[in-house]
Scaffold this active site. Structure first.
Site, mmCIF file in Angstrom:
data_model
loop_
_atom_site.group_PDB
_atom_site.id
_atom_site.type_symbol
_atom_site.label_atom_id
_atom_site.label_comp_id
_atom_site.label_asym_id
_atom_site.label_seq_id
_atom_site.Cartn_x
_atom_site.Cartn_y
_atom_site.Cartn_z
ATOM 1 N N PHE A 68 -16.437 -10.247 -5.692
ATOM 2 C CA PHE A 68 -17.887 -10.167 -5.457
ATOM 3 C C PHE A 68 -18.110 -10.238 -3.944
ATOM 4 O O PHE A 68 -19.417 -10.354 -3.505
ATOM 5 C CB PHE A 68 -18.718 -11.500 -6.125
ATOM 6 C CG PHE A 68 -18.504 -11.306 -7.580
ATOM 7 C CD1 PHE A 68 -19.285 -10.763 -8.303
ATOM 8 C CD2 PHE A 68 -17.491 -11.908 -8.375
ATOM 9 C CE1 PHE A 68 -19.416 -10.819 -9.737
ATOM 10 C CE2 PHE A 68 -17.450 -11.984 -9.572
ATOM 11 C CZ PHE A 68 -18.416 -11.325 -10.121
ATOM 12 N N GLY A 74 -26.266 1.753 -0.638
ATOM 13 C CA GLY A 74 -25.281 2.506 -0.569
ATOM 14 C C GLY A 74 -23.842 1.611 -0.645
ATOM 15 O O GLY A 74 -23.999 0.684 -1.295
ATOM 16 N N ASP A 121 0.914 -1.186 -0.050
ATOM 17 C CA ASP A 121 -0.011 0.062 -0.120
ATOM 18 C C ASP A 121 0.765 1.171 0.165
ATOM 19 O O ASP A 121 2.010 1.175 0.606
ATOM 20 C CB ASP A 121 -0.820 0.117 1.158
ATOM 21 C CG ASP A 121 -2.315 0.675 0.828
ATOM 22 O OD1 ASP A 121 -3.031 0.204 0.631
ATOM 23 O OD2 ASP A 121 -2.373 1.908 0.772
ATOM 24 N N LEU A 161 -34.855 -8.533 -1.414
ATOM 25 C CA LEU A 161 -36.421 -8.363 -1.590
ATOM 26 C C LEU A 161 -36.738 -7.215 -0.438
ATOM 27 O O LEU A 161 -37.931 -6.588 -0.578
ATOM 28 C CB LEU A 161 -37.069 -9.515 -1.703
ATOM 29 C CG LEU A 161 -36.961 -10.302 -2.797
ATOM 30 C CD1 LEU A 161 -38.119 -11.433 -2.554
ATOM 31 C CD2 LEU A 161 -37.050 -9.457 -4.014
ATOM 32 N N CYS A 189 -19.744 0.339 -3.946
ATOM 33 C CA CYS A 189 -19.833 -0.288 -4.996
ATOM 34 C C CYS A 189 -21.115 -0.007 -5.773
ATOM 35 O O CYS A 189 -21.066 0.520 -7.010
ATOM 36 C CB CYS A 189 -19.915 -1.903 -4.801
ATOM 37 S SG CYS A 189 -18.227 -2.474 -4.209
ATOM 38 N N THR A 241 -12.848 -3.009 -9.580
ATOM 39 C CA THR A 241 -13.741 -3.461 -10.768
ATOM 40 C C THR A 241 -13.715 -2.131 -11.855
ATOM 41 O O THR A 241 -13.412 -1.067 -11.473
ATOM 42 C CB THR A 241 -15.271 -2.826 -9.813
ATOM 43 O OG1 THR A 241 -15.524 -3.740 -8.763
ATOM 44 C CG2 THR A 241 -16.220 -2.736 -10.856
HETATM 45 P P1 NAD Z 1 -10.158 0.972 -0.613
HETATM 46 O O1 NAD Z 1 -10.572 2.368 -1.021
HETATM 47 O O2 NAD Z 1 -10.596 0.441 0.678
HETATM 48 O O3 NAD Z 1 -8.845 0.369 -0.627
HETATM 49 C C1 NAD Z 1 -7.752 1.036 -1.702
HETATM 50 C C2 NAD Z 1 -6.538 0.860 -1.342
HETATM 51 O O4 NAD Z 1 -5.433 1.075 -2.299
HETATM 52 C C3 NAD Z 1 -6.100 2.012 -0.325
HETATM 53 O O5 NAD Z 1 -5.717 1.521 0.751
HETATM 54 C C4 NAD Z 1 -5.059 2.696 -1.078
HETATM 55 O O6 NAD Z 1 -4.137 3.436 -0.062
HETATM 56 C C5 NAD Z 1 -4.510 1.838 -1.964
HETATM 57 N N1 NAD Z 1 -3.549 2.123 -2.954
HETATM 58 C C6 NAD Z 1 -3.886 3.278 -3.592
HETATM 59 N N2 NAD Z 1 -2.992 3.348 -4.565
HETATM 60 C C7 NAD Z 1 -2.150 2.356 -4.420
HETATM 61 C C8 NAD Z 1 -0.900 2.086 -5.324
HETATM 62 N N3 NAD Z 1 -0.416 2.580 -6.165
HETATM 63 N N4 NAD Z 1 -0.180 0.962 -4.482
HETATM 64 C C9 NAD Z 1 -0.614 0.256 -3.438
HETATM 65 N N5 NAD Z 1 -1.896 0.568 -2.884
HETATM 66 C C10 NAD Z 1 -2.275 1.681 -3.238
HETATM 67 O O7 NAD Z 1 -10.882 0.003 -1.853
HETATM 68 P P2 NAD Z 1 -11.796 -1.139 -1.801
HETATM 69 O O8 NAD Z 1 -13.149 -1.068 -1.266
HETATM 70 O O9 NAD Z 1 -10.806 -2.377 -1.562
HETATM 71 O O10 NAD Z 1 -11.994 -1.440 -3.435
HETATM 72 C C11 NAD Z 1 -11.091 -1.703 -4.349
HETATM 73 C C12 NAD Z 1 -11.707 -2.139 -5.785
HETATM 74 O O11 NAD Z 1 -12.476 -3.216 -5.662
HETATM 75 C C13 NAD Z 1 -12.622 -0.971 -6.173
HETATM 76 O O12 NAD Z 1 -12.502 -1.004 -7.671
HETATM 77 C C14 NAD Z 1 -13.913 -1.573 -5.838
HETATM 78 O O13 NAD Z 1 -14.938 -1.132 -6.906
HETATM 79 C C15 NAD Z 1 -13.877 -2.917 -6.122
HETATM 80 N N6 NAD Z 1 -14.563 -3.649 -5.082
HETATM 81 C C16 NAD Z 1 -14.948 -3.451 -4.016
HETATM 82 C C17 NAD Z 1 -15.852 -4.054 -2.900
HETATM 83 C C18 NAD Z 1 -16.167 -3.573 -1.722
HETATM 84 O O14 NAD Z 1 -17.185 -4.128 -0.950
HETATM 85 N N7 NAD Z 1 -15.415 -2.584 -1.043
HETATM 86 C C19 NAD Z 1 -16.364 -5.424 -3.507
HETATM 87 C C20 NAD Z 1 -16.013 -5.866 -4.820
HETATM 88 C C21 NAD Z 1 -15.077 -4.900 -5.607
#
Ligand code: NAD
Length: 457
Positions: A152, A257, A30, A250, A260, A121
């Site tokens: 997912f 919210g 990270d 349902l 996603c 995503t």
């Molecule tokens: P998040 O914002 O919780 O985490 C993203 C992390 O990436 C942060 O800690 C950030 O510091 C880090 N980051 C940014 N740039 C970086 C880099 N260059 N190198 C390393 N780390 C870096 O995001 P999330 O909720 O985990 O979602 C991530 C992706 O997964 C999104 O595309 C989201 O749509 C998708 N997704 C999320 C969920 C969910 O429930 N949160 C479910 C399915 C898919």
């Protein structure tokens, strides 16, 4: 297998920890130094049931590590998973800048053949571009291919969802890429659906938007139920017996919210428009959800002259129970409206309060004030109005009678249909929920008058 994961958010961290749990050698990367230090200290920066325990166990057994040094993590990895954010841009499209930064870092770091796997995503076609981008900037003469592996999991049950997923989608363009992903996921013993990259990218959006559509559809029907005297919970129950419809998603409420559904509906709508197509079902999903978020505020504003000087209990701040995530939570839409109207808010959330306090610090705020309390009853004590935004377990434990006894004027707006209408009516709580009849003050007054008359005679 040696795996690196870029991003330690809900997706990256949970994936990294679960890969380690299944025996892989994992390094989580990270850019946030504070987060990485916290992880090294054995603390999860996000709240997810069971996550911290697995983190500690796998760290102690030497299968997982955390670093900000991406070059070290990527240089000899067999697979690099990208789990960074793809937030919404003002025009609704997905912001791919975090993805492109990681792609560039990978291109400059890898020293052996490796598979880059996009878990974030991303709009259809992004995997192709990421692969091209990496090849454009590749420093060493190694084979790098990109595969899609959308995630997912649902926040609140992320670890369970990852270890016991219903399916794993892999989108690849070569047997080599497919076999690496098959190997990585073999120990999970979960059905794998193998398709091409673009189909995998589309499966993610189509799935999320379908679920969002289901929510908006039920909310739309709920609003109509209120107008015509039907009960949405009975309607949903009746519908659920039809296997073609299914019994999940349902529940009517105050809209979806989280990080996603809101952004993924807008991103797919944007992608459709870019391709000259109107995705009308998704547009309707977005519109209904926008209206639904402030439904309770609109209902209460019709009922009350003012919120000025009223003690308002706000129960639940996160977008759903089981998470500390506030992104696109209904509370964030309603609280500023209430504060603007001069409400003195007493807010309770078992895990989301510190995050909310960063946005709305305790004390005077706009024309009202906000106070954070550590238990539900404290929020309800002498309150004039109560809003339920999130159905946390300890909120559901509050009995109808407690609203009657604790509140100065028992007036409850329930966005999650926690209570049976009859139970609130029985204890004379004025109760408004979603898609069901309300217990109006006039009904209560009549009931009280009747009771008095019986006593007098
Ligand atoms: P998040 O914002 O919780 O985490 C993203 C992390 O990436 C942060 O800690 C950030 O510091 C880090 N980051 C940014 N740039 C970086 C880099 N260059 N190198 C390393 N780390 C870096 O995001 P999330 O909720 O985990 O979602 C991530 C992706 O997964 C999104 O595309 C989201 O749509 C998708 N997704 C999320 C969920 C969910 O429930 N949160 C479910 C399915 C898919």
């Amino acid at each position: 297998m040696k795996i690196a994961v870029a991003g330690t958010g809900y997706v990256g961290l949970v994936a990294g920890v679960c890969f380690a749990e299944k025996g892989h050698n994992v390094t989580c990367v990270d850019i946030d130094e504070k987060k990485v230090q916290q992880l090294k200290d054995g603390h999860s920066p996000i709240y997810e049931a069971g996550l911290e325990e697995l983190m500690i166990q796998n760290y102690n057994e030497g299968r997982i590590n955390y670093t900000v040094n991406y070059a070290d993590a990527y240089k000899d990895a067999d697979a690099i998973f990208i789990g960074v954010g793809t937030p919404e841009q003002p025009d609704g499209s997905a912001n791919l800048s975090f993805i492109s930064t990681v792609a560039r870092q990978i291109a400059e770091s890898v020293e052996k053949n490796c598979l880059v796997v996009v878990k974030s995503t991303v709009p259809v076609g992004t995997n192709d571009k990421v692969e091209q981008f990496i090849h454009d900037f590749l420093v060493n003469n190694v084979r790098v291919e990109v595969a899609s592996n959308p995630e997912f999991l649902a926040q609140g049950s992320a670890v369970h969802d990852t270890l016991h997923a219903e399916r794993i989608i892999i989108g690849t363009e070569s047997k080599w890429a497919e076999s690496i992903l098959q190997d990585i996921y073999k120990p999970f013993n979960i059905p794998i659906v193998s398709v091409n990259r673009k189909s995998a990218e589309m499966i993610k959006y189509a799935s999320n938007d379908f679920l969002a559509l289901k929510i908006s559809y039920m909310n739309d029907i709920a609003n109509l139920c209120e107008l015509v005297g039907a009960d949405i919970q009975d309607v949903a129950k009746g519908m659920s017996y039809d296997e073609r419809i299914g019994s999940k998603f349902l529940n009517a409420g105050i809209g979806y919210g989280g990080s996603c559904f809101p952004k993924d509906t807008k991103a797919l709508d944007y992608l459709a428009k870019q391709n000259g197509y109107e995705l009308k079902t998704v547009q309707a999903t977005i519109d209904v959800n926008k209206e639904q978020k402030t439904l309770l505020y609109k209902k209460s504003s019709r009922r009350l002259i003012t919120f000025n000087g009223l003690k308002v209990a706000v129960l639940g701040l996160t977008f759903k129970p089981g998470t500390d995530d506030l992104r696109e939570a209904a509370s964030l839409e309603n609280v500023p409206l209430l504060l603007e109207q001069g409400a003195d808010i007493y807010a309770y959330d078992p895990v989301g309060a510190p995050n909310f306090e960063r946005i709305y610090p305790e004390g005077k705020n706009l024309n009202g004030s906000i106070t954070y309390v550590s238990d539900v009853q404290e929020a309800l004590k002498n309150a004039n109005v109560c809003f339920i935004f999130t159905e946390w377990g300890d909120i559901k434990e509050i009995t109808p009678l407690m609203y009657k006894e604790l509140m100065q004027t028992p007036l409850v707006y329930d966005g999650r249909n926690i209570y049976a209408v009859e139970d609130m009516e029985k204890v004379q709580v004025e109760y408004h929920s979603v898609g069901r009849r309300s217990v109006e003050r006039s009904i209560l007054k009549e009931a009280i008058d009747n009771e008095l008359q019986t006593i007098e005679s």
